[in-house]
Write an enzyme that holds these catalytic residues in place. Structure first.
Site, mmCIF file in Angstrom:
data_model
loop_
_atom_site.group_PDB
_atom_site.id
_atom_site.type_symbol
_atom_site.label_atom_id
_atom_site.label_comp_id
_atom_site.label_asym_id
_atom_site.label_seq_id
_atom_site.Cartn_x
_atom_site.Cartn_y
_atom_site.Cartn_z
ATOM 1 N N ARG A 55 -3.002 -0.881 5.441
ATOM 2 C CA ARG A 55 -4.489 -2.077 4.920
ATOM 3 C C ARG A 55 -2.785 -3.057 4.650
ATOM 4 O O ARG A 55 -2.995 -3.719 5.154
ATOM 5 C CB ARG A 55 -4.098 -0.956 3.253
ATOM 6 C CG ARG A 55 -5.560 -0.130 2.984
ATOM 7 C CD ARG A 55 -5.570 0.773 1.922
ATOM 8 N NE ARG A 55 -4.538 1.113 2.155
ATOM 9 C CZ ARG A 55 -4.109 2.340 0.649
ATOM 10 N NH1 ARG A 55 -5.285 1.987 0.073
ATOM 11 N NH2 ARG A 55 -3.836 2.999 0.566
ATOM 12 N N ASP A 80 -8.574 3.460 1.082
ATOM 13 C CA ASP A 80 -7.778 4.344 2.560
ATOM 14 C C ASP A 80 -7.624 4.786 3.874
ATOM 15 O O ASP A 80 -8.796 5.335 3.473
ATOM 16 C CB ASP A 80 -6.431 5.325 1.596
ATOM 17 C CG ASP A 80 -5.224 5.704 2.634
ATOM 18 O OD1 ASP A 80 -5.387 5.203 3.488
ATOM 19 O OD2 ASP A 80 -4.145 6.080 2.176
ATOM 20 N N CYS A 125 0.817 -0.940 0.183
ATOM 21 C CA CYS A 125 -0.414 -0.076 -0.234
ATOM 22 C C CYS A 125 0.257 1.214 0.118
ATOM 23 O O CYS A 125 2.110 0.972 -0.232
ATOM 24 C CB CYS A 125 -0.923 0.297 0.760
ATOM 25 S SG CYS A 125 0.144 0.075 2.966
#
Ligand code: 4NP
Length: 150
Positions: free
Chosen positions: A9, A116, A3
């Site tokens: 994440r 996100d 990420c």
């Protein structure tokens, strides 16, 4: 698992997939395309949602994605299209580009990117967990089939 920051994440994706595969047969790791948080533990909200599902990601350490990862790994899963662009910008050839996949291509949903959650609230982390968990279940199933079939 890649990420942007490697604190929200991709640490979840690393912990979730690790929990679904044979650790002696499959190596799972994560990295970020940005260097803001190198050396840090995952975001406390990611640690908390993983803990809720009995996965401990608290000892992971943030690192930056490098070109060497293309050689180390057979597949590079990215959380969103921006991560995809950032990763393939570091590729040296077509074979390296072909290793990069959007994680959510592995679930049957119209959502193509893991959002996100960094600037949002705790519910964002729960949603992200569920999306990543579904994708990782399918990936783990495919890995097991490949390992069984040699
Ligand atoms: P991640 O989330 O890419 O899921 O780890 C982010 C974490 C930190 C930042 C952005 C996204 N940041 O700008 O510091």
């Amino acid at each position: 698992m890649v990420c942007l920051g490697n604190i929200c994440r991709s640490p979840l994706a690393e912990g979730i997939l690790k929990n679904k595969v044979n650790p002696n047969a499959t190596f799972v790791d994560s990295a970020g395309t940005a260097g803001y948080h190198i050396g840090n533990a995952p975001d406390p909200r990611s640690i908390a949602v993983a803990k809720k599902y009995n996965i401990d990601i608290s000892r992971q350490v943030c690192r930056k994605f490098t070109n060497a990862d293309f050689e180390e790994f057979t597949t590079i899963y990215v959380m969103d299209k921006s991560n995809y662009d950032n990763v393939i910008a570091q590729a040296h050839n077509k074979e390296q580009i072909a290793k990069v996949k959007l994680l959510l291509n592995h679930i049957d949903t119209k959502i193509t990117e893991v959002p996100d959650p960094y600037y949002g609230g705790d519910s964002g982390f729960e949603d992200v967990y569920k999306l990543i968990d579904q994708a990782c279940s399918n990936i783990a199933k495919t890995i097991k089939e490949q390992q069984t079939n040699g």
